[in-house]
Design an enzyme around this catalytic site. Structure first.
Site, PDB file in Angstrom:
ATOM      1  N   ASP A  20       0.645  -1.570  -0.017  1.00  0.00           N
ATOM      2  CA  ASP A  20      -0.091  -0.074   0.166  1.00  0.00           C
ATOM      3  C   ASP A  20       0.505   1.210   0.164  1.00  0.00           C
ATOM      4  OD1 ASP A  20      -3.083   1.009   0.382  1.00  0.00           O
ATOM      5  OD2 ASP A  20      -2.137   2.201   2.727  1.00  0.00           O
ATOM      6  N   GLU A  73      14.119 -14.121  -0.282  1.00  0.00           N
ATOM      7  CA  GLU A  73      14.835 -14.597   0.272  1.00  0.00           C
ATOM      8  C   GLU A  73      13.726 -16.441   0.493  1.00  0.00           C
ATOM      9  OE1 GLU A  73      14.537 -14.050   4.723  1.00  0.00           O
ATOM     10  OE2 GLU A  73      16.533 -12.194   4.244  1.00  0.00           O
TER      11      GLU A  73
END
Ligand code: GLC
Length: 558
Positions: free
Chosen positions: A218, A268
């Site tokens: 957002d 990751e």
């Protein structure tokens, strides 16, 4: 603005799903399982067969915020980012939703609201009490710039709220102001505090560990503010927000490094993606923030009227800004904007009576055949329209402030309940819907359109099925061509030796296109389009498009 050098990390062969289609669900309005009138996570699970091999062939769902929230900005004011709002379900429901989606080959994207929290978030409650303690600097607190003659504090600078009114709120308890880009109840987080950054990354890792496949961020380019909180330059504009050049409250020079730290955490775990919501800015900046599978929304197409000139200009601008290496997004609607079926039909001009569904279907071709990741907004697959909401039922707070100096689109209009069926509650709820249903819910709904091979839904299903197995549409390059006739756009998509030609007509009368003149010699066959039986070229290579018809043709190989 200096962007970090990430070229060495760019691996075009890396597995990701940027070529997938994402379907945005506004959870309060999608499906209500428990009958309280508000949509919920079990309701979404109930309707997962709407997607997948036998339904809409989408690749991912994006859930607008599902976290606990006082609901002043309907979920975008979060009071705990780590769990599920009891209004929408439980943590177990969420885990079940992820498992059920994954079982069907559907990814799950969460909406991360990290620019601000609710003023009921425990961090803020602690922060506003005292200038001491671990949360004291989690928000943007500042002393007054002075005091007026009546002894009232003056705000630290001239920043205003995007939602109307002043940007600074005085808290006598702490003897300081805090800043909020949005509602008073959405205090801005202080991303210059490393403790806040660490807390956010912990939260992000928590969701990744729970199997989330990606995030929509957002208003991400608002995270950082000028360290000195300087006043913005004043310019001409049609609203308080528009009368400032937002030099110091968004898009700070060190934002690219911050967002790369976030992306590194997401990376990751392989196969994850992010989509940044560019706030208050232009296509060119969206392109500068985009990298690989970390894509960014741009808005030009959400503002285009239904004309070939406007959409052609939007496509060209976006392609120019992104170039062949960066991957754009394609979206015509979302929870903040007028629904495309309403907007596009309303934009055709007085000389024509628009065929609403024909335009909705041609728009489906437009969105699903361009280069970039398409984002669909719930209900667009049945051509849902905006709903007139009486003032006392408005659920969008800034809409209540709207006036001559604060033009505002009432977002309640595009957030009405999903239209599933013909019965009471439109199959959305057995209770009283939290927001009124559209007047056409009994006729425009999934159940009815499933039976009609010429419906908007049938068109979306055909297009999505075709796109799923089409390398050119999923990953191909895109080249705009001159259609040679007014009101028609043309482009090609190429990949793996296959070539598609897309033609979209934006006019309420027939148009004939000479395919050889547009795309050179070769034999073209219609594969799919807005109509159940798409227009086919005649023996001379001339293609007669019906009003608002869009067609995808394929070049014969060899
Ligand atoms: C984004 C959201 C919008 C929300 C605002 C504040 O623009 O899309 O719905 O009100 O951020 O969080």
């Amino acid at each position: 603005m200096a962007l970090p050098d990430v070229s060495s990390r760019t691996d075009p062969a890396a597995p990701d799903w940027r070529d997938g289609v994402t379907y945005q669900i506004y959870p309060r309005s999608f499906a209500d399982h428990d009958g309280d009138g508000t949509g919920d996570l079990p309701g979404i699970i109930d309707h997962l067969d709407h997607f997948g091999r036998d339904g809409l062939a989408i690749d991912a769902i994006w859930l607008s915020p599902i976290y606990p929230s006082p609901g002043r900005d309907l979920g975008y004011d979060v009071s705990d980012h780590t769990t599920v709002d009891p209004l929408l379900g439980t943590d177990d429901d969420f885990d079940r939703l992820v498992a059920e989606c994954h079982r069907r080959g559907i990814k799950v994207i969460l909406d991360l609201v990290m620019n601000h929290t609710s003023d009921e978030h425990p961090w803020f409650l602690a922060s506003k009490k005292s200038r001491e303690g671990p949360y004291a600097d989690f928000y943007l607190w500042r002393d007054p710039s002075g005091w007026d003659a009546d002894g009232h504090p003056r705000p630290p600078n001239n920043w205003v709220s995007f939602f109307g009114g002043p940007g600074w709120e005085w808290v006598p308890e702490r003897g300081q102001f805090y800043y909020h880009t949005f509602l008073v109840g959405q205090p801005e987080l202080n991303w210059r505090n490393p403790l806040l950054e660490d807390a956010q990354w912990d939260m992000v890792r928590g969701w990744l560990d729970r199997g989330v496949d990606g995030f929509r961020l957002d208003v991400f380019n608002a995270f950082l503010k000028d360290p000195e909180l300087r006043s913005n330059p004043v310019i001409e504009g049609d609203s308080p927000w528009g009368r400032q050049e937002h030099r110091y409250d968004i898009d700070q020079p060190d934002f690219p490094e911050l967002i790369e730290r976030f992306r590194a955490i997401v990376d990751e775990q392989p196969g994850r993606m992010t989509i940044g919501e560019l706030f208050s800015r232009e296509t060119e900046l969206a392109a500068r923030y985009a990298r690989d599978h970390h894509i960014v929304f741009d808005w030009s197409m959400m503002e285009s009227p239904w004309t070939a000139e406007a959409f052609g200009a939007s496509i060209d601008r976006r392609e120019r800004a992104f170039g062949p290496k960066l991957w754009p997004t394609v979206a015509l609607s979302n929870h903040d904007r007028e629904r495309q079926a309403t907007r596009l039909s309303a934009s055709v001009g007085r000389d024509r009576d628009p065929d609403h569904d024909a335009i909705a279907k041609a728009a489906a071709v437009l969105i699903l055949t361009q280069r970039g990741s398409p984002f669909l907004y719930y209900g667009e697959e049945v051509g849902m329209v905006d709903v007139d909401i009486p003032r006392d039922e408005i659920v969008d707070p800034p809409a209540l402030r709207a006036g001559p100096d604060f033009p505002w689109y009432d977002r309640s209009r595009c957030r009405t309940p999903m239209q599933w069926g013909t019965g009471p509650g439109a199959g959305f709820t057995t209770g009283r819907p939290w927001l009124r249903l559209a007047p056409d819910a009994a006729t425009r709904n999934v159940e009815t359109q499933m039976r009609d091979p010429d419906s908007v839904l049938a068109c979306y299903r055909r297009l999505l099925d075709f796109r799923r197995d089409s390398e050119p549409l999923r990953r191909g390059s895109m080249e705009r061509l001159d259609a040679g006739v007014p009101d028609v756009l043309a482009w090609t998509r190429d990949a793996g030796g296959r070539r598609l030609l897309v033609l979209v007509s934006f006019v309420g009368e027939p148009r004939t296109v000479d395919l050889a003149a547009v795309a050179g010699d070769g034999r073209w066959t219609a594969r799919v389009g807005s109509h159940r039986v798409p227009a086919e070229p005649d023996a001379g290579g001339r293609l007669s498009l019906r009003p608002d018809e869009a067609v995808v043709l394929e070049a014969a190989s060899g």
